[in-house]
Structure formats: structure tokens, C-alpha cells
Design a protein around this motif. Structure first.
Motif, short mmCIF file in Angstrom:
data_model
loop_
_atom_site.label_atom_id
_atom_site.label_comp_id
_atom_site.label_asym_id
_atom_site.label_seq_id
_atom_site.Cartn_x
_atom_site.Cartn_y
_atom_site.Cartn_z
N VAL A 77 1.09 -1.48 0.00
CA VAL A 77 0.15 -0.08 -0.05
C VAL A 77 0.98 0.99 0.00
N ILE A 78 0.46 2.61 -0.91
CA ILE A 78 1.53 3.05 -1.37
C ILE A 78 0.94 4.85 -0.93
N LEU A 79 1.04 5.01 0.49
CA LEU A 79 0.41 6.12 1.25
C LEU A 79 1.10 7.87 0.77
N LEU A 80 0.11 8.58 0.57
CA LEU A 80 0.85 9.40 -0.26
C LEU A 80 0.02 10.76 0.66
N ALA A 81 1.09 12.09 0.68
CA ALA A 81 0.12 13.24 0.90
C ALA A 81 1.12 14.49 0.96
N PRO A 82 0.38 15.45 0.91
CA PRO A 82 1.12 16.96 0.34
C PRO A 82 2.56 17.27 1.39
N ASN A 83 3.57 17.41 0.46
CA ASN A 83 4.88 17.64 0.81
C ASN A 83 5.13 16.64 1.88
N VAL A 84 5.14 15.63 1.34
CA VAL A 84 5.73 14.52 2.23
C VAL A 84 5.50 12.99 0.95
N ASP A 85 7.50 12.93 1.52
CA ASP A 85 7.59 11.36 -0.01
C ASP A 85 6.51 10.51 1.02
N PRO A 86 6.38 9.25 -0.51
CA PRO A 86 5.60 8.24 -0.45
C PRO A 86 6.12 7.08 0.36
N VAL A 87 5.44 7.16 0.97
CA VAL A 87 4.98 6.15 2.55
C VAL A 87 4.30 4.52 1.81
N LEU A 88 5.41 3.68 2.33
CA LEU A 88 4.80 2.02 1.62
C LEU A 88 3.99 1.03 2.91
N ILE A 89 3.43 0.54 2.95
CA ILE A 89 3.12 -0.50 4.40
C ILE A 89 3.29 -1.92 3.66
N TYR A 90 2.52 -2.81 4.00
CA TYR A 90 2.82 -3.81 3.61
C TYR A 90 0.94 -4.62 4.05
N ASN A 91 1.01 -5.36 3.58
CA ASN A 91 -0.94 -5.59 4.31
C ASN A 91 -0.59 -7.09 3.80
N PHE A 92 -1.82 -8.15 4.90
CA PHE A 92 -1.10 -9.36 4.77
C PHE A 92 -2.57 -9.96 5.48
N ASN A 93 -3.15 -10.71 4.28
CA ASN A 93 -4.79 -11.37 5.52
C ASN A 93 -5.29 -12.93 4.59
N GLY A 94 -6.03 -12.80 5.88
CA GLY A 94 -6.28 -13.96 5.48
C GLY A 94 -7.99 -14.66 4.97
N ALA A 95 -8.47 -14.15 3.83
CA ALA A 95 -9.73 -14.38 3.81
C ALA A 95 -10.77 -16.00 3.77
N LEU A 96 -12.19 -15.65 3.36
CA LEU A 96 -13.04 -16.66 3.81
C LEU A 96 -13.67 -15.80 2.60
N GLY A 97 -14.48 -16.60 1.72
CA GLY A 97 -15.35 -15.72 0.49
C GLY A 97 -16.31 -16.83 -0.03
N TYR A 98 -17.63 -16.25 -0.81
CA TYR A 98 -18.39 -16.88 -1.45
C TYR A 98 -18.58 -16.58 -2.82
N THR A 99 -18.09 -17.03 -4.01
CA THR A 99 -18.80 -17.17 -5.19
C THR A 99 -19.99 -17.34 -5.63
N PHE A 100 -20.96 -16.30 -5.80
CA PHE A 100 -22.65 -16.90 -6.53
C PHE A 100 -22.39 -16.83 -8.06
N ARG A 101 -22.35 -17.55 -8.88
CA ARG A 101 -22.15 -17.45 -10.32
C ARG A 101 -23.89 -18.19 -10.28
N PHE A 102 -24.69 -16.69 -11.07
CA PHE A 102 -25.40 -16.95 -11.70
C PHE A 102 -26.19 -16.99 -12.99
N THR A 103 -24.81 -16.74 -13.90
CA THR A 103 -25.01 -17.85 -14.78
C THR A 103 -24.39 -17.90 -15.24
N ASP A 104 -23.81 -18.30 -16.73
CA ASP A 104 -22.43 -19.01 -17.10
C ASP A 104 -21.58 -18.26 -17.50
N ARG A 105 -21.37 -16.57 -17.33
CA ARG A 105 -20.35 -16.40 -17.40
C ARG A 105 -20.17 -15.06 -16.78
#
Length: 521
Positions: A77-105
Motif C-alpha cells: 500500500v502506497i500512502l501519499l500526502a502533500p509535501n511528504v514522500d510516499p510511504v509504503l506499508i504492507y498488508n497480509f490477510n486471510g480471507a473467507l469468500g463466497y462466489t455466487f455464479r448466476f450465469t455461465d459468464r
């Protein structure tokens, strides 16, 4: 952290318990690339650019086309603010998801996220390291380009928590692309064979199998979208020139089962089968999967029996052995016609004249009725395999059982131009021939009630198991046995049976046999 993990585990179990049906399937891995723009609020950062790499495990399937998936995600994640150099942070996640497929496409995915963010120490920018829990959610709309590739847009919320208040909160929007590694890197069948059943192949019925089944096979669509232009074919390399298409389906839905009857256009080489054997065969399913062509093959073995083999599920089957073109039968029938050429005009019944002559010739030739203790017909076992002789074999062996003699006599009569029929009674088969007469004419020549009328033909029942007695005894026994079983007798015209079971002649039937001299006086 332990509490968060416990909550996530509980959520998974509760969700899996309420959604029916759910089943575990083989591992299906995907990778997602999701560049995004995050709109920060309640933060000193004005712009946030991020990108996420997700490794998904589609471990559960619901309703045959929806997915419950687990994911491991990493996001710079790149954080930008006026007159400040870009700051880089890292985000690590686990996720649980559900995909609902209502047509072939098209499909929609929703996922909950939880993990840890961290800000690395940077002495040049005088930044101290920091970290904390992160959580959020994401909603995606997807378009399935191919079975292994989908693209879409998504929006979501992300909270980078830090006591006493969040380090950053944002809503995000972006585009994503997902590649199914399992389908891209490894061949994965989208069709599975479910049930498979075949019967042995009888060479004598090779022409019959073009329109009649020798087995069934069923398949299931394992894909999460419809398969289109589905075609099923069968190929028996040893006995077929080209595969035969045995089934077509315009569309097969996810999880749907489809079945076909196996038929085959076999060539005459199968009639060379002298020993039973296992024959290699293959059934092939071709289809389109979201526009891409796919193929599924399954090899199996068929038991091929000898050319003299037959079973009695249908008594009409024996008609395939009755052939007026049998070489030996042709030799005998021509000699009979030649011997009677001067008697035909004066005979009250030409068919009776020929019938009497057939009896005399076979008697003089030395044909005998041989009781076969292993005969399947006499036991009424319709499934067991019986051994039937071709006409030339019965002449060559000078005898046979009731079905062999019926086949020989019917072949000779047919070669003389006289229609014939099988008569079946419990445990026995014999024959009848077309008298060529009206009922009143038959009354004068054969006697009243000495014949059978069926389909406007006056049939003369003729017992073939007394070849060394007399023609008259054969007639007497024929009608007696017909009358003995009034509710269990059956007359099967050979020409009708040939519509279903074509007559077969083998090349070696043209054997040199000595026609008995003086048999016809």
C-alpha cells in the motif's frame, strides 16, 4: 489474535452448516491480481494506491456451481500526502469468500478479510516501525472469459487498526483478473463417467448393433457452467472403421447427468471371431466449455463372443442364422429344383412338393437329430449363451439339435423361394412353412385344422426332429405340438425377424458336400 482466529473458524463452520448441499472437492487453486485505488478518510493521507496478490483455494462447492473459498493475500500500500514522500506499508490477510455464479459468464463474490499490517522502519525518512491488525471486506463482479480466466471490478473497505485509533481507513475500487492455475497448468476433466454397463458382443448381430444398444453409459458435467455442443461417440478399433456418434446434447447444466445408449457400425471382420476375447473400446465426449473445445475419453473392454454364440432373450434372434445364401444350402437347393423341374406343373401344391423333397434329401444325406444336454433353449435360460450352427455346419456335421435343424430347414426352404417361420413352445423350437394355399385348398391337401393361419398366410407346422422317419410324421407332430400348448406357442415369421436381425452368411459356407443321389424319385 486468538479471539479473532476463533471467530473466523466459527464463521466458517456456521456458514458451511447452513448452506446445502456443500461438498468437498479436489483442490482447485487460483491466483488473483487486483490493482486498486483507495479513498482514505479520517486520515492525513489523501491518496492511497494499492495492489493485492491473492492465492485462492476453492475447496467447497455449493449448488453445483458456487464456490466457498479460502484465500491468502498480500498487499503493498502506497500512502501519499502533500509535501511528504510516499510511504509504503504492507498488508497480509486471510480471507473467507463466497462466489455466487448466476450465469455461465457472470458471478458475484463477497469476502471477509482479516490479518496484519506493518510499516517497516526507515531511518532515512525517520520512520519507526509500526504494525497492527487489519480487517475489511470486498465485493466483486466477475466476467468469466474462459474456464481458467475471469476478470472483474471490485469495491471494498479496509481498516488498518492502531491504538487508540485506526492508522488508516479507506474504501477501495479496482479491477481484478483471476487465473485458475489448476485448469491452466494441469489437464482436468470436466466430464466424469458415472455408470457404465455393457453386454457381450455377438458377432452374428453385427449389423443389428448399428441401431440397437449393447450397453449404456452416463456422464456428469463437473464444470460450474453449462457445457454446449456435447457429442458422445464410441469406437471399437478392431471392428470399426470410424467412430460412431451415439449421442448429442445442445446443453448440459452444471452437475447434470446425461446418458447414451451404445451402438456401433461394426464391419464383417467380427465374423472371423472363433474364440471369445476382450476387445478394447473407447468412448469419447467432446464439448464446448465457455467457447473452448474440450475432450474426455474413457477406455474400456468389451467381451466379444464367438460367431456361433447367441442368447435367447428374443427368439427372433435365431433368424440371423437362417440364410438362403449359405453356400452349402445353395448347392442343395439348386439340386432339388433341378430334380423336380418336370414335376412342378403337375403338382397340386408346389410348396408341398418342395417340402417333401427337402425331407427326402436330408434323410438320404444322413441328417440326425442330436439332443444337446447343454442346450440353453431347452432350459429357458434367456441370458446364458448358446451355441448355434450355421446351415453349412449342420450339413457338414450331419446333425444338430432342434435349433440347428430348424435353421437348416428354414434356410433350404427360403432358398427354394418358400417363406418360413420358427415355432416356439416351452423348451423346444421347430419350424413352419408357407403352404402357398388358401384355407380351402389346404383343407383338401393337408386336412382340416392341420395348419395355422397368421397374417393371411396358411402355415404348415413341421417337426424337424424326426429326419430319419417320415415327412408325414413331421407334419403330424408339428400340428400336435402346436395344439398341445395353446397359450404358450408362438409363430415367428422369418422375414419379419429379418427386419431386426439381418441374416448372416460366412464365406466358408461354400463347402463341397456330396448331394445324395437318388434321394428324389
Amino acid at each position: 489474535m486468538k479471539r479473532i482466529k476463533t471467530l473466523w473458524l466459527s464463521a466458517i463452520l456456521i456458514f458451511a452448516g447452513f448452506v446445502k448441499p456443500v461438498y468437498l472437492k479436489a483442490a482447485d487453486f487460483s491466483v488473483r491480481l487486483m490493482p486498486a485505488y483507495e479513498f482514505a478518510f479520517e486520515s492525513k493521507f489523501q491518496n492511497v494506491l494499492s495492489g493485492t496478490v491473492a492465492f485462492d483455494l476453492n475447496a467447497f462447492t455449493v449448488r453445483s456451481r458456487d464456490d466457498i473459498y479460502l484465500s491468502v493475500q498480500a498487499s503493498p500500500v502506497i500512502l501519499l500526502a502533500p509535501n511528504v514522500d510516499p510511504v509504503l506499508i504492507y498488508n497480509f490477510n486471510g480471507a473467507l469468500g463466497y462466489t455466487f455464479r448466476f450465469t455461465d459468464r457472470f458471478s458475484i463474490s463477497a469476502e471477509g478479510l482479516g490479518g496484519m499490517w506493518m510499516l517497516p522502519e526507515n531511518t532515512e525518512k525517520q520512520l519507526k516501525s509500526a504494525s497492527g491488525p487489519s480487517f475489511g471486506g470486498r465485493l466483486s463482479a466477475n466476467y468469466h472469459i474462459s474456464p481458467a480466466l475471469k476478470a472483474g471490478i471490485f469495491g471494498g473497505y479496509q481498516n488498518y487498526y492502531y491504538s487508540p485509533k485506526p492508522f488508516l481507513q479507506s474504501v477501495q475500487a479496482g479491477i481484478g483478473i483471476s487465473i485458475n492455475l489448476t485448469k491452466s497448468l494441469f489437464k482436468k476433466d470436466m466430464v466424469a463417467m458415472q455408470d457404465f454397463e455393457t453386454q457381450p458382443l455377438f458377432p452374428i448381430f453385427y449389423a443389428h448393433y448399428d441401431s440397437s444398444s449393447f450397453g449404456t453409459v452416463s456422464f456428469t458435467n463437473l464444470e460450474k457452467n453449462d457445457l454446449t455442443d456435447v457429442e458422445v461417440s464410441v469406437y471399437i478399433e478392431q471392428f470399426m472403421s470410424v467412430p460412431k456418434v451415439v449421442g448429442n446434447y445442445d446443453r448440459v447444466k452444471p452437475g447434470e447427468e446425461f446418458s447414451v445408449e451404445l451402438t456401433a457400425f461394426l464391419n464383417e471382420s467380427i465374423m472371423n471371431q472363433m474364440q471369445k476375447q476382450l476387445t478394447d473400446a473407447v468412448v469419447t465426449v467432446t464439448y464446448k466449455n465457455l467457447g473452448q473445445k474440450g475432450t474426455y475419453e474413457n477406455r474400456f473392454f468389451l467381451q466379444t463372443l464367438t460367431r456361433n454364440s447367441m442368447s435367447w432373450e428374443d427368439d427372433r434372434r435365431a433368424a440371423a442364422f437362417v440364410s438362403a445364401k449359405d453356400g452349402a444350402v445353395q448347392r442343395f437347393s439348386r439340386q432339388i429344383m433341378l430334380a423336380l423341374r418336370n414335376k412342378i406343373d403337375s403338382a397340386p401344391s408346389v410348396n408341398q412338393l418342395y417340402a417333401n423333397a427337402v425331407f427326402d434329401v436330408l434323410k438320404a444325406y444322413g441328417i440326425n437329430y442330436v439332443i444337446d444336454p447343454t442346450s440353453v433353449f431347452s432350459t429357458s435360460d434367456t441370458v446364458a449363451v448358446d451355441f448355434l450352427q450355421f446351415p453349412y455346419q449342420t450339413l457338414l456335421y450331419h446333425g444338430g439339435d432342434c435349433d440347428d435343424l430348424s435353421i437348416l430347414n428354414c434356410s433350404l426352404f427360403e432358398a427354394l423361394g418358400i417363406q418360413t417361420a420358427f415355432i416356439t413352445i416351452p423348451g423346444h423350437i421347430y419350424m413352419a412353412y408357407d403352404s402357398g394355399l388358401s384355407e380351402s385348398q389346404a383343407d383338401k391337401i393337408y386336412g382340416k385344422n392341420k395348419y395355422i393361419v397368421q397374417n393371411d398366410i396358411v402355415w404348415i407346422p413341421y417337426e424337424i426332429t424326426v429326419p430319419q422317419d417320415s415327412y408325414e410324421l413331421g407334419l403330424k407332430l408339428g400340428i400336435r405340438q402346436w395344439n398341445k400348448y395353446p397359450n404358450e406357442h408362438n409363430l415367428i415369421p422369418i422375414h419379419d425377424a429379418w427386419n431386426e436381425f439381418k441374416p448372416v452368411t460366412v464365406p466358408e459356407s461354400d463347402v463341397s458336400l456330396q448331394f445324395p443321389k437318388g434321394a428324389i424319385k
